[in-house]
Design a protein around this motif. Structure first.
Motif, PDB file in Angstrom:
ATOM      1  N   GLY A 203       0.825  -1.197   0.000  1.00 58.86           N
ATOM      2  CA  GLY A 203       0.000   0.000   0.000  1.00 58.86           C
ATOM      3  C   GLY A 203       0.862   1.251   0.000  1.00 58.86           C
ATOM      4  N   ILE A 204       0.514   2.198  -0.849  1.00 58.31           N
ATOM      5  CA  ILE A 204       1.231   3.469  -0.936  1.00 58.31           C
ATOM      6  C   ILE A 204       0.215   4.579  -0.679  1.00 58.31           C
ATOM      7  N   VAL A 205       0.406   5.319   0.401  1.00 54.87           N
ATOM      8  CA  VAL A 205      -0.553   6.368   0.764  1.00 54.87           C
ATOM      9  C   VAL A 205       0.176   7.694   0.902  1.00 54.87           C
ATOM     10  N   LYS A 206      -0.223   8.650   0.104  1.00 58.31           N
ATOM     11  CA  LYS A 206       0.322  10.006   0.181  1.00 58.31           C
ATOM     12  C   LYS A 206      -0.685  10.908   0.881  1.00 58.31           C
ATOM     13  N   ASN A 207      -0.199  11.740   1.803  1.00 60.17           N
ATOM     14  CA  ASN A 207      -1.059  12.652   2.560  1.00 60.17           C
ATOM     15  C   ASN A 207      -2.181  11.895   3.271  1.00 60.17           C
TER      16      ASN A 207
ATOM     17  N   VAL B  19      -4.343   7.113  -2.527  1.00 58.62           N
ATOM     18  CA  VAL B  19      -4.171   5.749  -2.047  1.00 58.62           C
ATOM     19  C   VAL B  19      -3.968   4.806  -3.238  1.00 58.62           C
ATOM     20  N   ILE B  20      -2.900   4.034  -3.204  1.00 54.31           N
ATOM     21  CA  ILE B  20      -2.604   3.059  -4.243  1.00 54.31           C
ATOM     22  C   ILE B  20      -2.335   1.716  -3.582  1.00 54.31           C
ATOM     23  N   ILE B  21      -2.925   0.654  -4.131  1.00 52.99           N
ATOM     24  CA  ILE B  21      -2.612  -0.702  -3.689  1.00 52.99           C
ATOM     25  C   ILE B  21      -1.995  -1.423  -4.879  1.00 52.99           C
ATOM     26  N   THR B  22      -0.779  -1.908  -4.681  1.00 54.12           N
ATOM     27  CA  THR B  22      -0.042  -2.560  -5.747  1.00 54.12           C
ATOM     28  C   THR B  22       0.682  -3.777  -5.155  1.00 54.12           C
ATOM     29  N   ASP B  23       1.843  -4.120  -5.669  1.00 53.14           N
ATOM     30  CA  ASP B  23       2.604  -5.237  -5.118  1.00 53.14           C
ATOM     31  C   ASP B  23       4.094  -4.904  -5.126  1.00 53.14           C
TER      32      ASP B  23
ATOM     33  N   TYR C 160       5.199   3.828  -8.979  1.00 50.14           N
ATOM     34  CA  TYR C 160       4.293   4.857  -8.484  1.00 50.14           C
ATOM     35  C   TYR C 160       5.064   5.955  -7.745  1.00 50.14           C
ATOM     36  N   GLU C 161       4.428   7.114  -7.666  1.00 46.38           N
ATOM     37  CA  GLU C 161       5.059   8.256  -6.990  1.00 46.38           C
ATOM     38  C   GLU C 161       5.202   7.964  -5.494  1.00 46.38           C
TER      39      GLU C 161
END
Length: 246
Positions: free
Chosen positions: A193-197, A205-209, A216-217
């Motif tokens: 999970g990548i969460v900005k701010n 919010v991005i869910i990847t692997d 992703y940024e």
């Protein structure tokens, strides 16, 4: 020395006031002086209209803490604010160390707040439902070799890993090195999970692997949460089972 002063070390949470605790709001309300990093002061400016406000730039943490103690020793009630929780990479440790060094008798109260890891996890689903490690990739105060060892140990132990300060304008390689270390112990399709701010205006919010996370940024306003061997993605949520028979 006037011992009637008091210091509140206040965690303001992610930044939006609805995520601040009632105690944090009360501490700021009681305070005559509020001290903090400019960005954090701006997040709570609506609470500070009748306060003396002292702000300063990044890398002035010790200066801010000494100033906080100076003001409290004048008999004033002072809040020094941290984003998230003040005891997690925040101001609590510095204040307590300086209080001891200066042999001050000022009363200090630590007011907890929602940490970036908590906030990001809530936006992702339930990734932190089992044992997890929180590791900062900033090598400003910690040697990079030590940080790498901690990542290695957390990955080998199948901890969920929450990465703070993953990438800055100058520090761009650590996140890739960290990913490569974790890949030694986790499958490429392990959820990330990548969460900005997190829980702030402009949240992303991005869910990847693990295999694709670097596409992703990622910056200093981002929290990266790497799942353990049991974490999965369903209905757009990142879920780590606790182990209940459901």
């Amino acid at each position: 020395m006037n011992n009637k002063g008091k210091i509140y070390v206040v965690g303001i949470g992610p930044g939006n006031m609805e995520y601040m605790s009632l105690m944090a709001l009360k501490a700021i309300e009681k305070s005559q002086v509020v001290i903090g990093y400019k960005t954090y002061i701006n997040l709570i400016k609506d609470l500070l209209k009748d306060k003396e406000v002292i702000d300063s730039s990044m890398k002035k943490e010790i200066e801010r803490c000494n100033l906080t103690i100076d003001e409290a020793e004048k008999g004033r009630i002072v809040s020094i604010v941290s984003s998230g929780d003040p005891g997690i990479y925040g101001m609590a440790g510095i204040i307590l160390e300086l209080i001891n060094k200066r042999e001050s008798e000022i009363d200090v109260e630590i007011v907890p707040g929602i940490s970036a890891a908590n906030a990001a996890a809530a936006s992702l689903g339930s990734p932190l439902m089992h044992d997890f490690a929180v590791i900062s990739l900033s090598n400003l105060l910690t040697d990079w070799e030590i940080i790498k060892k901690r990542i290695e140990c957390a990955a080998a132990g199948d901890f969920i890993i929450s990465l703070y300060n993953p990438k800055s304008k100058r520090r761009v390689n650590q996140i890739a090195e960290s990913r490569d270390i974790i890949l030694k112990y986790r499958k490429p399709f392990t959820p990330v999970g990548i969460v900005k701010n997190a829980k702030r205006t402009g949240e992303k919010v991005i869910i990847t692997d693990l295999e694709n996370m670097l596409n992703y940024e990622i910056d200093m306003f981002t929290i990266v949460i790497v799942g353990n061997s049991n974490t999965y993605i369903e209905n757009g949520k990142m879920i780590t089972p606790r182990g209940y028979n459901i």
